[in-house]
Every structure is written in structure tokens, then in C-alpha cells.
Enzyme design. Sequence first.
Site, short mmCIF file in Angstrom:
data_model
loop_
_atom_site.label_atom_id
_atom_site.label_comp_id
_atom_site.label_asym_id
_atom_site.label_seq_id
_atom_site.Cartn_x
_atom_site.Cartn_y
_atom_site.Cartn_z
N SER A 150 0.61 -1.15 0.04
CA SER A 150 0.12 0.05 0.49
C SER A 150 0.66 0.81 0.07
O SER A 150 2.17 0.94 0.77
CB SER A 150 -0.68 0.07 1.45
OG SER A 150 -1.05 1.49 1.61
N ARG A 211 -16.54 5.77 7.93
CA ARG A 211 -15.93 5.41 8.52
C ARG A 211 -16.36 5.29 10.32
O ARG A 211 -15.78 5.61 10.95
CB ARG A 211 -15.01 4.27 8.43
CG ARG A 211 -14.44 4.07 7.30
CD ARG A 211 -13.48 3.83 6.64
NE ARG A 211 -12.56 3.78 5.60
CZ ARG A 211 -11.42 2.93 5.05
NH1 ARG A 211 -10.67 3.87 5.35
NH2 ARG A 211 -11.36 3.16 3.80
N HIS A 272 -12.83 -2.91 -1.34
CA HIS A 272 -12.44 -2.24 -0.28
C HIS A 272 -12.19 -2.73 1.12
O HIS A 272 -12.39 -2.32 1.85
CB HIS A 272 -12.35 -0.35 -0.08
CG HIS A 272 -11.28 0.50 -0.18
ND1 HIS A 272 -10.38 0.91 -1.55
CD2 HIS A 272 -10.23 0.23 1.42
CE1 HIS A 272 -9.20 1.37 -0.42
NE2 HIS A 272 -9.09 1.01 0.97
N ARG A 275 -15.22 -0.70 2.72
CA ARG A 275 -14.25 -0.10 3.87
C ARG A 275 -15.34 1.56 3.68
O ARG A 275 -14.95 2.65 3.21
CB ARG A 275 -12.93 0.08 4.17
CG ARG A 275 -12.93 -0.65 4.88
CD ARG A 275 -11.36 -1.36 4.38
NE ARG A 275 -10.41 -0.47 5.65
CZ ARG A 275 -9.66 -0.65 6.46
NH1 ARG A 275 -10.66 -1.28 7.50
NH2 ARG A 275 -9.05 0.09 7.31
N GLY A 308 -13.38 -11.03 2.07
CA GLY A 308 -13.77 -11.49 3.28
C GLY A 308 -13.64 -13.31 2.62
O GLY A 308 -14.56 -13.63 3.35
N ARG A 310 -12.01 -16.27 3.77
CA ARG A 310 -11.49 -16.29 5.25
C ARG A 310 -10.81 -17.91 5.17
O ARG A 310 -10.33 -19.02 5.70
CB ARG A 310 -12.59 -16.19 5.91
CG ARG A 310 -12.60 -15.11 6.06
CD ARG A 310 -11.37 -14.23 7.05
NE ARG A 310 -11.62 -12.69 6.80
CZ ARG A 310 -11.52 -11.93 6.32
NH1 ARG A 310 -11.61 -11.38 5.34
NH2 ARG A 310 -12.60 -10.20 6.45
N GLY A 329 -7.42 -9.74 2.66
CA GLY A 329 -6.92 -8.27 3.55
C GLY A 329 -6.21 -8.92 5.12
O GLY A 329 -5.25 -8.61 5.70
N ARG A 330 -7.40 -8.63 5.92
CA ARG A 330 -7.45 -8.62 7.44
C ARG A 330 -6.77 -10.11 7.80
O ARG A 330 -6.00 -9.65 8.28
CB ARG A 330 -8.21 -8.28 7.45
CG ARG A 330 -9.48 -6.78 7.50
CD ARG A 330 -11.29 -6.89 7.83
NE ARG A 330 -11.43 -5.09 7.56
CZ ARG A 330 -12.21 -5.21 7.07
NH1 ARG A 330 -12.20 -6.81 6.02
NH2 ARG A 330 -12.46 -4.20 6.70
C1 LIG Z 1 -6.70 -1.79 7.40
C2 LIG Z 1 -6.97 -2.12 5.69
C3 LIG Z 1 -5.64 -1.15 5.54
C4 LIG Z 1 -6.78 -0.70 3.79
N1 LIG Z 1 -5.75 0.36 3.48
C5 LIG Z 1 -6.00 -0.42 1.80
C6 LIG Z 1 -5.14 1.25 0.88
O1 LIG Z 1 -4.43 1.71 1.52
N2 LIG Z 1 -5.36 0.33 -0.39
C7 LIG Z 1 -6.09 -0.29 -0.53
O2 LIG Z 1 -6.19 0.06 -2.51
N3 LIG Z 1 -7.21 -0.76 -0.42
C8 LIG Z 1 -6.99 -1.11 1.13
N4 LIG Z 1 -7.50 -1.82 1.86
C9 LIG Z 1 -8.65 -2.76 1.37
C10 LIG Z 1 -7.79 -3.84 1.42
O3 LIG Z 1 -6.62 -3.79 -0.16
C11 LIG Z 1 -8.91 -5.05 0.21
O4 LIG Z 1 -9.56 -4.52 -0.85
C12 LIG Z 1 -9.97 -5.30 1.63
O5 LIG Z 1 -9.11 -5.97 2.97
C13 LIG Z 1 -9.84 -6.88 1.28
O6 LIG Z 1 -11.39 -7.09 2.14
P1 LIG Z 1 -11.01 -8.11 3.16
O7 LIG Z 1 -9.87 -7.34 4.60
O8 LIG Z 1 -12.02 -8.50 3.85
O9 LIG Z 1 -9.87 -8.75 3.41
C14 LIG Z 1 -7.38 -2.14 3.48
C15 LIG Z 1 -7.86 -2.31 4.02
C16 LIG Z 1 -7.70 -2.84 5.68
C17 LIG Z 1 -8.40 -4.11 6.29
#
Ligand SMILES: Cc1cc2nc3c(=O)[nH]c(=O)nc-3n(C[C@H](O)[C@H](O)[C@H](O)COP(=O)(O)O)c2cc1C
Length: 384
Positions: A150, A211, A272, A275, A308, A310, A329-330
Site C-alpha cells: 500500500s 467509517r 475495499h 470500508r 471477506g 477467509r 486483506g485483514r
Molecule cells: C487495515 C486496512 C487497510 C487498507 N488499506 C488499503 C489501502 O491503502 N489501499 C487500498 O487500495 N486498499 C486498502 N484496503 C483494502 C484492501 O486492499 C482489501 O480490498 C480488503 O482488505 C479486502 O477485504 P478483506 O480484508 O476482507 O480481505 C485496506 C484494508 C484494510 C483492512
Amino acid sequence: MRLSLLALASVALAARPFLDEPDTGIEEQLGEIVANGTLAPLKSLVGLPDFQWSARQFMNASSYTYYRNGAAGEWSYRNNLEVFMRFKLRPRVLKDVTKIQDSIPTTILGHNFSAPFFIAPCARGGYAHPDGEVNFVKGAAAGDILYMASLYSSRSMDDITAAKGNSSQVLFQQVYLTENMTETQQLFRKIEAAGSKAIVLTVDGPGTGIRHRAARFGVGSANIDLNLLTWEKYHTLSNMTSLPIIPKGIQTVDDAREAVANGVKAIYLSNHGGRQLDGAPSSLEVALEIHQNEPDIFKQVEVYADGGVRYGSDVLKLLSLGVRAVGVGRPYMFSNIYGEEGVKRVTEMLKFELINDAANGGIGDLKKIGPEWVDWRALNGWYS
Ligand SMILES: Cc1cc2nc3c(=O)[nH]c(=O)nc-3n(C[C@H](O)[C@H](O)[C@H](O)COP(=O)(O)O)c2cc1C
């Protein structure tokens, strides 16, 4: 009468279980250990959701909330998790699945990786571990998977590049852009010099994500201005770099079509992690929309998807529609409380689940998985 029905309905909704952290007995087994301030032993974690549980106990409330939060009422966040259970599998039996492991490796934009999943770009890795994103680079190298860094990483681009054990490790760089094109040109030069193989342009956040949960702790989205991002600008940006630019955050078949028409090499379906825009569909639903309306898109460009994921079977459902690689991601963010070892463990677990879920579903060759492997006649609506 009408009133009492409404009251009943609201009680039923309130009681509806939410899959954020599934009940698999972790609380009973490890609750007492972590209550004493100890980090739950890594070897006691059995699946990706366990990392969230462990991180929730271990991280301070604001850092944990930054990772965990979704936009507004978090309907998209929940839907990302719950959508997978709405589509049942159609497992086949008496198939030779003994070679499934050989078909797990894949290529992403021509680069070889050991699995069809990758570490999605997430900001502020330093909230979980002082080494921050360095652990993702090393963990990705150990697991031979792709890491997309990122732009808003806790560690600098130089640190992230330096963490590569060998110069052949492939990283992609995610970006957010300002209106300042000189700054953008410098950023692109820096990314090229760092050796990244692609630029991932996040297109789902021209406004700030609403958020609520995160705003409570002052860790919400930092985007104040409305960004100008159009296909016209995409072309201007593409002319400023030799690297492919992958739009991240495609959420309709219409935009997938438009992306292909505009000559992209790959698209990245994502909301995202729920988010940005509450109400946005999960990437599984978007992949299904593409499959039903314009299936050729999966052949014309590489399609990535996240949100999502997992379990191994989640990955398989996305692959069955034609998705080439799946972002996580998470779970990786939470795993970083264990540093590089945690990151490696997530990869091992997901590979293990992927191989065994595929085998149990009668898939002998992952490259041949198709949409017939899932019953796509789900109930509609987010309450189903
Ligand atoms: C803590 C956090 C920070 C994130 N920061 C970015 C970011 O800087 N740029 C971006 O494109 N997506 C960001 N995302 C989205 C992730 O790239 C991704 O789309 C998302 O986490 C996928 O869902 P999941 O967490 O359920 O796997 C972020 C997600 C989280 C949880």
C-alpha cells in the site's frame, strides 16, 4: 397486529448471528491464556479467523479498530463475509484428485507464484508489529506469493524494497494519487526504480469512506478532497509509466466492460473490504454479474478479487467464476501481530485448505474448475 409483527421481525433480526468471528471454540480454549496478557501461541491457531480473535485481544483498541472497521452500518463488510455461505457447492465424488497440488501454482501478469491468492494492499502495517510491511515482504517471499504494498504503508518504499531477499521477488505497488501530476510522475519513477512490476490504482475511493467505528478512535479515512479520477486521466497516467496500471475497486459489469474497452491488462474487483461505500456489492457478486452478462471478460483480461475471503472454499468459489487470483486483506494484517511467522502461517493454512477443499469437492485440476462447481441460485437480499 401489524405492530407486533414488526416487533417480532426486529427481534429476529437483532438475534441473527453475524459471522464476523465464527464460533469454533477458540474462546473456550485460549480465552484464559490471553486474559493474562499473553499472546495466544501461534501454533494454537487453526484457521484465518483465529488471527482476528487473537489480534482483538492483543492490539490496542484503536489499532484493532482501524483494521477491523467497515463503512457506516457495515452492511457491505458483513455481506463480504456472509455472501460465501449463500452459494452452496456442487461437490463431485469418485474423481482422481491426487494431483490437485500440482495445479495450485499460477501466474499473475506473467509472474510465477505458488498459489492463486495474494496479500492485498493494506495501509498501516505498523499498527500490528514494529517491522510493519517488512513482514509481508518476507512472508510473501517465504510462501512464494504476491504482495501488493500500500502507498500508505507504515514503512517506507525503500524499506519495503530492501526487505526483498532477492531481487527477483515480485511486488506490485498500490497508489492513491493527488491532483499534482509532477508529484505523480515522481511517484511513478520511484515505483519503477524500486522494481515493482505493476501499479495498482485504487479507484473505489474518490471520496472519503464514512467509517463510524474508526472515527470514534480518530483512525478513519484521511481523504478530505474529492479526487478526480476518470478514464481520460487513466490514459494520461498510463502514458507516464511503462508499468501496467490495474484499476482496483471495479464493482459492476459495466465498469469491467469499460476497463476492457480502455485497454487494461487486468481488473481488480473489490469494495475495499467494505470500508468505502456501504451498500457496495461483494466481489463474488460482481464476479457473478460479469459471468452472467459478459463472461468473455474473464478471458480478455486477468481478473483479481478480494473481500471477506477467509477459507479455502471462498477462494475456490471465486476461481470457479474465472477469477485468476484472490486477495486477502485483514487476515494478513491481523497475523502480523506474530510478525513474519504469522504471515507465513496464514499462507500455509490457506494453501492447505485450498488443496483439501478442492480435493473434497472432486476437483482434480484447479485450472479446470468452472462455474458448474457452485449452485449460483442463492436467495436474494442481505437478510437471507
Ligand atoms: C487495515 C486496512 C487497510 C487498507 N488499506 C488499503 C489501502 O491503502 N489501499 C487500498 O487500495 N486498499 C486498502 N484496503 C483494502 C484492501 O486492499 C482489501 O480490498 C480488503 O482488505 C479486502 O477485504 P478483506 O480484508 O476482507 O480481505 C485496506 C484494508 C484494510 C483492512
